[in-house]
Every structure is written in C-alpha cells, then in structure tokens.
Motif scaffolding. Structure first.
Motif, PDB file in Angstrom:
ATOM      1  N   PRO A 124       0.865  -1.187   0.000  1.00 34.77           N
ATOM      2  CA  PRO A 124       0.000   0.000   0.000  1.00 34.77           C
ATOM      3  C   PRO A 124       0.895   1.227   0.000  1.00 34.77           C
ATOM      4  O   PRO A 124       1.744   1.376   0.887  1.00 34.77           O
ATOM      5  N   ALA A 134       1.112   5.336  -0.042  1.00 33.43           N
ATOM      6  CA  ALA A 134       0.347   6.551   0.236  1.00 33.43           C
ATOM      7  C   ALA A 134       1.128   7.796  -0.130  1.00 33.43           C
ATOM      8  O   ALA A 134       2.337   7.877   0.088  1.00 33.43           O
ATOM      9  N   THR A 135       0.405   8.758  -0.686  1.00 32.04           N
ATOM     10  CA  THR A 135       0.944  10.080  -0.981  1.00 32.04           C
ATOM     11  C   THR A 135      -0.101  11.088  -0.505  1.00 32.04           C
ATOM     12  O   THR A 135      -1.164  10.709  -0.009  1.00 32.04           O
ATOM     13  N   LYS A 168       6.653  13.253  -1.147  1.00 32.03           N
ATOM     14  CA  LYS A 168       6.757  12.412   0.045  1.00 32.03           C
ATOM     15  C   LYS A 168       5.885  11.175  -0.132  1.00 32.03           C
ATOM     16  O   LYS A 168       4.785  11.266  -0.687  1.00 32.03           O
ATOM     17  N   GLY A 169       6.388  10.047   0.362  1.00 33.48           N
ATOM     18  CA  GLY A 169       5.620   8.811   0.252  1.00 33.48           C
ATOM     19  C   GLY A 169       5.685   8.011   1.531  1.00 33.48           C
ATOM     20  O   GLY A 169       6.576   8.208   2.374  1.00 33.48           O
ATOM     21  N   ALA A 170       4.709   7.100   1.689  1.00 32.38           N
ATOM     22  CA  ALA A 170       4.690   6.185   2.834  1.00 32.38           C
ATOM     23  C   ALA A 170       4.147   4.848   2.365  1.00 32.38           C
ATOM     24  O   ALA A 170       3.261   4.796   1.495  1.00 32.38           O
ATOM     25  N   TYR A 195       3.630   0.465   3.872  1.00 33.67           N
ATOM     26  CA  TYR A 195       3.922  -0.429   4.985  1.00 33.67           C
ATOM     27  C   TYR A 195       4.206  -1.842   4.517  1.00 33.67           C
ATOM     28  O   TYR A 195       3.839  -2.239   3.400  1.00 33.67           O
ATOM     29  N   GLN A 255       6.051   0.653   9.036  1.00 33.20           N
ATOM     30  CA  GLN A 255       5.764   1.650   8.008  1.00 33.20           C
ATOM     31  C   GLN A 255       7.038   2.399   7.663  1.00 33.20           C
ATOM     32  O   GLN A 255       7.805   2.786   8.555  1.00 33.20           O
ATOM     33  N   LYS A 262       8.631   5.737   5.679  1.00 28.04           N
ATOM     34  CA  LYS A 262       8.364   7.029   5.046  1.00 28.04           C
ATOM     35  C   LYS A 262       9.624   7.525   4.350  1.00 28.04           C
ATOM     36  O   LYS A 262      10.732   7.187   4.785  1.00 28.04           O
ATOM     37  N   CYS A 314       4.045  -0.550  13.077  1.00 27.60           N
ATOM     38  CA  CYS A 314       2.614  -0.383  12.800  1.00 27.60           C
ATOM     39  C   CYS A 314       1.779  -1.614  13.091  1.00 27.60           C
ATOM     40  O   CYS A 314       0.642  -1.714  12.616  1.00 27.60           O
ATOM     41  N   GLY A 336       2.816   2.891  16.113  1.00 29.56           N
ATOM     42  CA  GLY A 336       3.194   4.255  15.765  1.00 29.56           C
ATOM     43  C   GLY A 336       4.556   4.675  16.286  1.00 29.56           C
ATOM     44  O   GLY A 336       5.074   5.720  15.906  1.00 29.56           O
TER      45      GLY A 336
END
Lengths: 135, 135
Positions: free
Chosen positions: A19, A21-22, A65-67, A69, A80, A82, A124, A131
């Motif tokens: 997955p 995320a941006t 920037k991206g993330a 996991y 996760q 980043k 995570c 976190g």
C-alpha cells in the motif's frame, strides 16, 4: 540516513503488493496498491515504478513524500516506511528500471522511476507500541 | 453524497484489513493497516475505531481527511474510497461503537469513533483506467 535492518529486509522481500500513500500539497491523502517496488542494495533507497499512476504522480510532483507499509499474512511484524521522493525520467538508473520492467511485460509503460529515500521507519502492528518510531 | 454500489458493498464486506491513509496538515502521508472498519447501512458512512492510533489520530485532528482501498486476493476489482472525517468521543454512536469493540475484546481501548463520510471513489486496479473517478 535510515537503513532497513536485516530482519526488515527479509520481510520486505516477501511482500508482493505494497500500500503506497501520498498526499496532495493541500493534504488530501491517496493510497493505492503497488506491485513494482524494489529495495535497493543500500537498504535505504526504494525504487517504485510508475506504470499507471494518476493522482499518485500528481501528488508526488507537488509534494514529494511517500509512505508504505510492510505487513501481510506471511510477514513477521509490521512496519511503516516514510521517505522523500525524486521522480526520474532519464539516465542510467531510469534505463535500468525500463529494462527490468520491460522484461516483465512489454505492455508496461514504465513511465517514471520514483526513487524514495527512506527517512523514518515506524512500528505499525496493533498494541501500545503502534506508531512508535523504530529508526 | 457518495454511496457504495451493491457490488462495492459486497467487496467491502469481504475485507479483513484495510490500508488507511491520512496526512499531516503539511502533507506528510501516513498509512497503516486497520481492522475495525465498518460500512454503515447508509452505504456512505464508514466507522473506524481508534484503538491504537498515534500519528493517524494526530493527522485527523489537524487534517480531517482519510483514504482507504478495497482490494485483496478474494476481492473482485479494486477501488479507493476518500472521505471527510469527524472524531467522536461521546454520544449514542460512540457508546454503540464501544459495545461492539468491547464484545470483541475487553483489552481494546476503543478510544475514539472516527466517522468517515465518503466523498469520492476511484478505480485503483492497474491499467489505463487506474485512478479514474468512479463515483
């Protein structure tokens, strides 16, 4: 510089789909499953291939920037990653990416090489440590 | 108002873990796997339970937007849902959420009910239609 540990590398290697995320500049998150996501030998750079990105590439252009996991049925733990992004559209690395992708299938457009330099790694998995910054 | 179609509802119901993305106000994306994520009967509201959120709840306080996708080995197709968030810490719905969560396990803190009102649904399977707005 943040590098994956050997244990993390092992788990990363088992992942088939990540997955990713941006966010737009004004903070609208976006998350999609990506298949072509390769940890490099330095253990601190990830190559992501843009074949069919739409909102993701728009977001990365305005907010690099991206993330993602690492987690799944066969994965031990959950973390996760980043990082900061550079979009590459020419050069040696780009050509190498194209070669890898075209070997998997001529129909993949392999438009851009997204280089993510890892900045942070977070726990995570569920529980009171969720976190927590690991690296 | 954006409602899931019957076909989408069917796929949503098969999901066990959802990748849930948020972003800080200054656009740093965050993505975590979440288990307690329930589509409501109106098909346009999703309840998400905060048990162990850290960055996610910080992000939602300063930037109340979320994104998740529905995809997996048993899922037909792939779509991304975006929505606006309200964080609920009291009232009838909150009490109902607590009841549901505590029935699953007394150890779950069930701190907040995150209500996501769906604003957009996008195609997220690979191919030339990736990212296309569906609803």
């Amino acid at each position: 510089m943040v590098k994956l540990t050997d244990e993390m590398k092992e788990q990363f290697a088992k992942m088939k789909i990540f997955p990713f995320a941006t966010a737009s500049k004004d903070g609208v998150p976006n998350v999609i499953p990506i298949g072509m996501c390769f940890l490099q030998e330095d253990a601190e750079t990830i190559w992501i291939v843009d074949n069919f990105f739409l909102k993701t590439i728009e977001n990365l252009r305005e907010n690099p920037k991206g993330a993602l996991y690492v987690w799944g049925p066969e994965i031990k733990g959950c973390f996760q990653i980043k990082g900061n992004i550079r979009i590459i559209d020419r050069g040696e690395d780009f050509d190498e990416m194209r070669k890898i992708v075209k070997a998997r299938g001529e129909h993949f457009p392999a438009k851009f090489l997204i280089k993510m330099k890892i900045t942070d790694i977070f726990e995570c998995g569920p529980g009171p440590n969720a976190g927590k910054k690991l690296l």
